[in-house]
Structure formats: C-alpha cells, structure tokens
Design a protein around this motif. Sequence first.
Motif, PDB file in Angstrom:
ATOM      1  N   CYS A 178      -3.479  -3.238   2.591  1.00  0.00           N
ATOM      2  CA  CYS A 178      -2.821  -3.227   3.980  1.00  0.00           C
ATOM      3  C   CYS A 178      -3.669  -4.329   4.978  1.00  0.00           C
ATOM      4  O   CYS A 178      -4.540  -4.360   5.541  1.00  0.00           O
ATOM      5  CB  CYS A 178      -3.396  -1.873   4.458  1.00  0.00           C
ATOM      6  SG  CYS A 178      -2.565  -0.629   3.717  1.00  0.00           S
ATOM      7  N   THR A 179      -2.964  -5.534   4.742  1.00  0.00           N
ATOM      8  CA  THR A 179      -3.690  -6.921   5.091  1.00  0.00           C
ATOM      9  C   THR A 179      -3.612  -7.025   6.401  1.00  0.00           C
ATOM     10  O   THR A 179      -4.481  -7.833   6.973  1.00  0.00           O
ATOM     11  CB  THR A 179      -2.619  -8.054   4.601  1.00  0.00           C
ATOM     12  OG1 THR A 179      -1.365  -7.808   5.029  1.00  0.00           O
ATOM     13  CG2 THR A 179      -2.850  -7.982   3.097  1.00  0.00           C
ATOM     14  N   LYS A 180      -3.114  -6.115   7.364  1.00  0.00           N
ATOM     15  CA  LYS A 180      -3.139  -6.026   8.931  1.00  0.00           C
ATOM     16  C   LYS A 180      -4.322  -5.414   9.360  1.00  0.00           C
ATOM     17  O   LYS A 180      -4.540  -5.411  10.552  1.00  0.00           O
ATOM     18  CB  LYS A 180      -1.763  -5.777   9.536  1.00  0.00           C
ATOM     19  CG  LYS A 180      -0.753  -6.878   9.388  1.00  0.00           C
ATOM     20  CD  LYS A 180       0.418  -6.361  10.080  1.00  0.00           C
ATOM     21  CE  LYS A 180       1.626  -7.571  10.024  1.00  0.00           C
ATOM     22  NZ  LYS A 180       2.678  -7.178  10.794  1.00  0.00           N
ATOM     23  N   VAL A 181      -5.020  -4.446   8.649  1.00  0.00           N
ATOM     24  CA  VAL A 181      -5.980  -3.831   8.948  1.00  0.00           C
ATOM     25  C   VAL A 181      -7.192  -4.512   9.031  1.00  0.00           C
ATOM     26  O   VAL A 181      -7.632  -5.225   8.099  1.00  0.00           O
ATOM     27  CB  VAL A 181      -6.348  -2.457   8.024  1.00  0.00           C
ATOM     28  CG1 VAL A 181      -7.736  -1.787   8.152  1.00  0.00           C
ATOM     29  CG2 VAL A 181      -5.112  -1.568   7.912  1.00  0.00           C
ATOM     30  N   THR A 182      -7.956  -4.409   9.978  1.00  0.00           N
ATOM     31  CA  THR A 182      -9.301  -5.200  10.047  1.00  0.00           C
ATOM     32  C   THR A 182     -10.361  -4.471  10.696  1.00  0.00           C
ATOM     33  O   THR A 182     -11.428  -4.876  10.357  1.00  0.00           O
ATOM     34  CB  THR A 182      -9.055  -6.437  11.436  1.00  0.00           C
ATOM     35  OG1 THR A 182      -8.546  -5.570  12.774  1.00  0.00           O
ATOM     36  CG2 THR A 182      -7.863  -7.360  11.149  1.00  0.00           C
ATOM     37  N   ASP A 183     -10.168  -3.394  11.199  1.00  0.00           N
ATOM     38  CA  ASP A 183     -11.338  -2.301  11.847  1.00  0.00           C
ATOM     39  C   ASP A 183     -11.328  -1.106  11.025  1.00  0.00           C
ATOM     40  O   ASP A 183     -10.332  -0.262  11.110  1.00  0.00           O
ATOM     41  CB  ASP A 183     -11.133  -2.285  13.312  1.00  0.00           C
ATOM     42  CG  ASP A 183     -12.143  -1.475  13.829  1.00  0.00           C
ATOM     43  OD1 ASP A 183     -13.192  -1.097  13.111  1.00  0.00           O
ATOM     44  OD2 ASP A 183     -12.401  -1.038  15.235  1.00  0.00           O
ATOM     45  N   GLY A 213      -8.111  -5.348  -1.566  1.00  0.00           N
ATOM     46  CA  GLY A 213      -7.211  -6.329  -1.102  1.00  0.00           C
ATOM     47  C   GLY A 213      -6.904  -6.214   0.398  1.00  0.00           C
ATOM     48  O   GLY A 213      -6.050  -6.790   1.104  1.00  0.00           O
ATOM     49  N   CYS A 214      -7.797  -5.476   1.445  1.00  0.00           N
ATOM     50  CA  CYS A 214      -7.585  -5.416   2.570  1.00  0.00           C
ATOM     51  C   CYS A 214      -8.457  -6.656   3.210  1.00  0.00           C
ATOM     52  O   CYS A 214      -9.565  -6.871   3.721  1.00  0.00           O
ATOM     53  CB  CYS A 214      -8.320  -4.145   3.173  1.00  0.00           C
ATOM     54  SG  CYS A 214      -7.384  -2.930   2.714  1.00  0.00           S
ATOM     55  N   SER A 215      -7.640  -8.025   3.095  1.00  0.00           N
ATOM     56  CA  SER A 215      -8.358  -9.107   3.268  1.00  0.00           C
ATOM     57  C   SER A 215      -8.507  -9.309   5.003  1.00  0.00           C
ATOM     58  O   SER A 215      -9.478 -10.204   5.105  1.00  0.00           O
ATOM     59  CB  SER A 215      -7.246 -10.423   3.126  1.00  0.00           C
ATOM     60  OG  SER A 215      -5.914 -10.024   3.759  1.00  0.00           O
ATOM     61  N   GLY A 216      -8.130  -8.605   5.714  1.00  0.00           N
ATOM     62  CA  GLY A 216      -8.453  -8.576   6.856  1.00  0.00           C
ATOM     63  C   GLY A 216      -9.816  -8.051   7.510  1.00  0.00           C
ATOM     64  O   GLY A 216     -10.349  -8.166   8.731  1.00  0.00           O
ATOM     65  N   VAL A 217     -10.349  -7.286   6.554  1.00  0.00           N
ATOM     66  CA  VAL A 217     -11.463  -6.492   6.818  1.00  0.00           C
ATOM     67  C   VAL A 217     -12.924  -7.420   6.772  1.00  0.00           C
ATOM     68  O   VAL A 217     -12.621  -7.984   5.542  1.00  0.00           O
ATOM     69  CB  VAL A 217     -11.613  -5.220   6.089  1.00  0.00           C
ATOM     70  CG1 VAL A 217     -12.924  -4.682   6.588  1.00  0.00           C
ATOM     71  CG2 VAL A 217     -10.659  -4.231   6.699  1.00  0.00           C
ATOM     72  N   ARG A 218     -13.812  -7.478   7.618  1.00  0.00           N
ATOM     73  CA  ARG A 218     -15.067  -8.320   7.391  1.00  0.00           C
ATOM     74  C   ARG A 218     -16.048  -7.567   7.389  1.00  0.00           C
ATOM     75  O   ARG A 218     -17.041  -7.989   6.781  1.00  0.00           O
ATOM     76  CB  ARG A 218     -14.891  -9.482   8.608  1.00  0.00           C
ATOM     77  CG  ARG A 218     -13.613 -10.480   8.267  1.00  0.00           C
ATOM     78  CD  ARG A 218     -13.808 -11.259   7.204  1.00  0.00           C
ATOM     79  NE  ARG A 218     -12.800 -12.494   7.210  1.00  0.00           N
ATOM     80  CZ  ARG A 218     -11.777 -12.278   6.620  1.00  0.00           C
ATOM     81  NH1 ARG A 218     -11.490 -11.161   5.708  1.00  0.00           N
ATOM     82  NH2 ARG A 218     -10.824 -13.345   6.478  1.00  0.00           N
TER      83      ARG A 218
END
Length: 215
Positions: free
Chosen positions: A181-186, A200-205
Amino acid sequence: CPALTDVSALGSVDELLLSHCRGVVNVSALGGVRKLTLLKCTGVVDVSALGHVRNLNLEACTSVVDVSALGGVTSLNLTCCTGVTDVSALGGVTSLNLTACTAVTDVSMLGGVETLVLNNCRQLVDVSALGTVKHLSLFGCTSVVDVSALGGVTKLDMMYCDGVSDVSALSTVQQLNLSYCTKVTDVSALGTVKTLNLVGCSGVRDFSAVPNAFR
C-alpha cells in the motif's frame, strides 16, 4: 468431460465435481447436491435451482449473470464470474468469494457475510458497509480509497490497495495486511494491531509505533 451434456441423473450425489464440462447447460436437477463444483462450466446460465446447495463453487462460469436465488448457500465461490453484477441477494451467505468479479461495484448488502473475498474487484470503490465482516480481503482493489469504516473487521487483507493512504481507523483490526500500500505513510495508530504486515509500504518512514510489524 467436454462431451458430457446430461447430468439430470446426478441429483442424489452428495459431492459432485464437474470441471470444464462445457456441454452441460441444464443443472436444474442438482439442487439436492450438498457440495457442488461447476468449474469453468461455461454453458451454464441458469443457477436458480441451486439455492439449497450448501457448498457451491461456480468458479469461471462466465455465462452466469443472475445469482439472486443463491442467498441461502452457506459457502459460495463466484471467482471470475465476470457476468455477475448484482450481489445484493447474497448478504446471508456465510463465506463468499467474489475474486475478479470485475463488474461488481455495489457491496452495500454484504455486511452480514462472515468471510468475504473481493480480490481484484478493481471497480469497487465503496466498502463502507463492510465493517461488520469478520474476515475481509480487498487484495488488489485499487479503486478503494476510504477504509475508515473497517475498524470492526477482525482480519483484513489490503495488499496492493494502492489508493488507500489513511489507515488511522484500523487500530482495532487484529490481523492487518497492508503490503504494497504505497500511499500509506503514517502507521502510528496501528500499534495495537496484533499481526501487521507492512512489506513494500515504501511511503512509511517511521516504524517506531509498530516495532513488531513485518517489513
């Protein structure tokens, strides 16, 4: 058995598997079968007599359109039944598989289903009625954006739901798969989720709130 056409004598069979029997058209005599599989029986159109079959598999029966008589089936597999559009009568089914039923857009009547698989239903947008489903799979439902109503789901698979960005309402889900789910960040709200997959959640930092998540 591509040459098979007449199955009228098989109504008393307990479990019946008919695979790739393209010559079979009339299945009206099979309503008494307990477990019935009609895999890729593309000649079958009318399934109105099968409403009392307990376990019914119509995978890839692409000529089937009307499933309104099947609301009493316990376990129903309509995978790749691309002609099916209206599933409003199926809210009483316990386990329902609609994988790749690409014409299905309205699932508002399916909140009573216990296990619901909607994998690759790419035209599906509104899942707000599904918060009472116990096990829900939305794998590859790329048009789904709002999942705020799904906090009551016990096991939720959202792999490749790349339209979803806000998952803050999912803190009460016990098993949650957000892989790719690449748009998930938070994901700060998901610390109480028992099993969390963020591969694969590349938006999560920041993973500090979910130290035990698969990533």
